[in-house]
Write a protein that holds these residues in place. Structure first.
Motif, PDB file in Angstrom:
ATOM      1  N   MET A   1       0.837  -1.172   0.000  1.00  0.00           N
ATOM      2  CA  MET A   1       0.000   0.000   0.000  1.00  0.00           C
ATOM      3  C   MET A   1       0.884   1.237   0.000  1.00  0.00           C
ATOM      4  O   MET A   1       1.810   1.378   0.775  1.00  0.00           O
ATOM      5  N   SER A   2       0.604   2.151  -0.904  1.00  0.00           N
ATOM      6  CA  SER A   2       1.385   3.372  -1.046  1.00  0.00           C
ATOM      7  C   SER A   2       0.818   4.476  -0.175  1.00  0.00           C
ATOM      8  O   SER A   2      -0.380   4.679  -0.111  1.00  0.00           O
ATOM      9  N   HIS A   3       1.686   5.195   0.513  1.00  0.00           N
ATOM     10  CA  HIS A   3       1.278   6.311   1.344  1.00  0.00           C
ATOM     11  C   HIS A   3       1.612   7.610   0.633  1.00  0.00           C
ATOM     12  O   HIS A   3       2.691   7.759   0.071  1.00  0.00           O
ATOM     13  N   THR A   4       0.703   8.561   0.679  1.00  0.00           N
ATOM     14  CA  THR A   4       0.947   9.858   0.085  1.00  0.00           C
ATOM     15  C   THR A   4       1.912  10.629   0.981  1.00  0.00           C
ATOM     16  O   THR A   4       1.749  10.686   2.191  1.00  0.00           O
ATOM     17  N   THR A   5       2.922  11.222   0.366  1.00  0.00           N
ATOM     18  CA  THR A   5       3.927  11.943   1.112  1.00  0.00           C
ATOM     19  C   THR A   5       4.470  13.087   0.261  1.00  0.00           C
ATOM     20  O   THR A   5       4.415  13.026  -0.967  1.00  0.00           O
ATOM     21  N   LEU A   6       4.964  14.114   0.909  1.00  0.00           N
ATOM     22  CA  LEU A   6       5.617  15.209   0.195  1.00  0.00           C
ATOM     23  C   LEU A   6       7.023  14.815  -0.234  1.00  0.00           C
ATOM     24  O   LEU A   6       7.568  15.366  -1.174  1.00  0.00           O
ATOM     25  N   PHE A   7       7.592  13.851   0.458  1.00  0.00           N
ATOM     26  CA  PHE A   7       8.942  13.404   0.176  1.00  0.00           C
ATOM     27  C   PHE A   7       8.965  12.720  -1.186  1.00  0.00           C
ATOM     28  O   PHE A   7       8.303  11.708  -1.391  1.00  0.00           O
ATOM     29  N   ALA A   8       9.696  13.280  -2.156  1.00  0.00           N
ATOM     30  CA  ALA A   8       9.684  12.730  -3.502  1.00  0.00           C
ATOM     31  C   ALA A   8      11.071  12.434  -4.052  1.00  0.00           C
ATOM     32  O   ALA A   8      11.228  11.552  -4.879  1.00  0.00           O
ATOM     33  N   VAL A   9      12.069  13.166  -3.619  1.00  0.00           N
ATOM     34  CA  VAL A   9      13.411  13.033  -4.184  1.00  0.00           C
ATOM     35  C   VAL A   9      14.312  12.306  -3.190  1.00  0.00           C
ATOM     36  O   VAL A   9      14.389  12.675  -2.026  1.00  0.00           O
ATOM     37  N   SER A  10      14.981  11.259  -3.675  1.00  0.00           N
ATOM     38  CA  SER A  10      15.901  10.498  -2.835  1.00  0.00           C
ATOM     39  C   SER A  10      17.319  11.046  -2.897  1.00  0.00           C
ATOM     40  O   SER A  10      18.074  10.918  -1.941  1.00  0.00           O
ATOM     41  N   ALA A  11      17.683  11.648  -4.033  1.00  0.00           N
ATOM     42  CA  ALA A  11      19.032  12.189  -4.174  1.00  0.00           C
ATOM     43  C   ALA A  11      19.109  13.122  -5.366  1.00  0.00           C
ATOM     44  O   ALA A  11      18.347  12.996  -6.327  1.00  0.00           O
ATOM     45  N   VAL A  12      20.050  14.050  -5.290  1.00  0.00           N
ATOM     46  CA  VAL A  12      20.460  14.878  -6.420  1.00  0.00           C
ATOM     47  C   VAL A  12      21.962  14.695  -6.515  1.00  0.00           C
ATOM     48  O   VAL A  12      22.690  14.898  -5.538  1.00  0.00           O
ATOM     49  N   ILE A  13      22.429  14.283  -7.698  1.00  0.00           N
ATOM     50  CA  ILE A  13      23.843  13.958  -7.883  1.00  0.00           C
ATOM     51  C   ILE A  13      24.337  14.632  -9.159  1.00  0.00           C
ATOM     52  O   ILE A  13      23.636  14.649 -10.168  1.00  0.00           O
ATOM     53  N   ILE A  14      25.558  15.153  -9.104  1.00  0.00           N
ATOM     54  CA  ILE A  14      26.231  15.655 -10.297  1.00  0.00           C
ATOM     55  C   ILE A  14      27.582  14.946 -10.367  1.00  0.00           C
ATOM     56  O   ILE A  14      28.385  15.025  -9.438  1.00  0.00           O
ATOM     57  N   LEU A  15      27.809  14.236 -11.478  1.00  0.00           N
ATOM     58  CA  LEU A  15      29.072  13.534 -11.712  1.00  0.00           C
ATOM     59  C   LEU A  15      29.732  14.100 -12.962  1.00  0.00           C
ATOM     60  O   LEU A  15      29.047  14.483 -13.916  1.00  0.00           O
ATOM     61  N   ASP A  16      31.072  14.132 -12.967  1.00  0.00           N
ATOM     62  CA  ASP A  16      31.740  14.561 -14.192  1.00  0.00           C
ATOM     63  C   ASP A  16      31.876  13.368 -15.135  1.00  0.00           C
ATOM     64  O   ASP A  16      31.469  12.251 -14.813  1.00  0.00           O
ATOM     65  N   ASN A  17      32.451  13.604 -16.321  1.00  0.00           N
ATOM     66  CA  ASN A  17      32.526  12.536 -17.313  1.00  0.00           C
ATOM     67  C   ASN A  17      33.624  11.512 -17.010  1.00  0.00           C
ATOM     68  O   ASN A  17      33.824  10.581 -17.772  1.00  0.00           O
ATOM     69  N   LEU A  18      34.318  11.682 -15.887  1.00  0.00           N
ATOM     70  CA  LEU A  18      35.294  10.687 -15.435  1.00  0.00           C
ATOM     71  C   LEU A  18      34.790   9.946 -14.208  1.00  0.00           C
ATOM     72  O   LEU A  18      35.554   9.289 -13.515  1.00  0.00           O
TER      73      LEU A  18
END
Length: 189
Positions: free
Chosen positions: A1-18
């Motif tokens: 059962m899914s609960h409604t929540t404001l929490f939506a994003v688990s992570a924001v990541i920026i990686l370079d091409n290496l």
């Protein structure tokens, strides 16, 4: 059962091409048990980022399902921006967050979307992410609104607000409140 929540994003990541981490912030929903300890384990974060990079680098896609996460990303010449949510999150909503972030980055970096510009303006990049996502909760997805929040200083200095606490000042405040309350009562709230 899914609960409604404001929490939506688990992570924001920026990686370079290496595959080097330029920015990473992991969020944990405060009221749910976490199946993984990506938030607390640096080793697991590095492994997750490494595998994610291998899966997405030069793939010409913008959304994937990876390791029980929904991942939307945008690749530039020498870095990749990822927005990660749970499997139950709406992909369109996560994609809107990504579009808002990258649109704000383009404005803040003067359309110079490269690693050097990103690192030179790192403080603005971090503030942009914080103005978009706060503790996993999406605050804004409009790039123009995000940019305005980051680049424009507040119009009124909070420290310079003068409050007249004299008898005359308090009497003026009381009369103002009385007038507004009587108008509201006459209008029927």
């Amino acid at each position: 059962m899914s609960h409604t929540t404001l929490f939506a994003v688990s992570a924001v990541i920026i990686l370079d091409n290496l595959q080097n981490r330029l920015y990473a912030k992991y969020y944990k929903c405060p009221h749910q048990e976490s199946e993984s300890d990506l938030v607390t384990s640096q080793k697991k974060q590095k492994h997750f980022e490494s595998e994610l990079f291998k899966k997405t680098y030069k793939q010409n896609a913008d959304i994937i399902l990876f390791d029980n996460h929904t991942v939307v990303y945008k690749e530039y010449s020498d870095f990749i921006v990822y927005v990660i949510g749970g499997l139950d999150q709406n992909e369109v909503m996560l994609y809107n967050v990504l579009q808002g972030l990258t649109g704000a980055f383009e404005t803040i970096l003067n359309s110079q979307m490269d690693k050097r510009s990103l690192l030179e303006n790192y403080d603005m990049v971090v503030i942009t992410i914080d103005e978009t996502v706060d503790d996993g909760i999406i605050l804004e997805t409009d790039a123009n609104a995000i940019t305005a929040r980051v680049t424009n200083p507040p119009t009124e200095d909070v420290n310079n607000i003068k409050i007249d606490l004299s008898e005359k000042g308090l009497l003026n405040a009381f009369n103002f409140a009385k007038k507004n309350i009587s108008e509201r009562l006459q209008q029927g709230f």
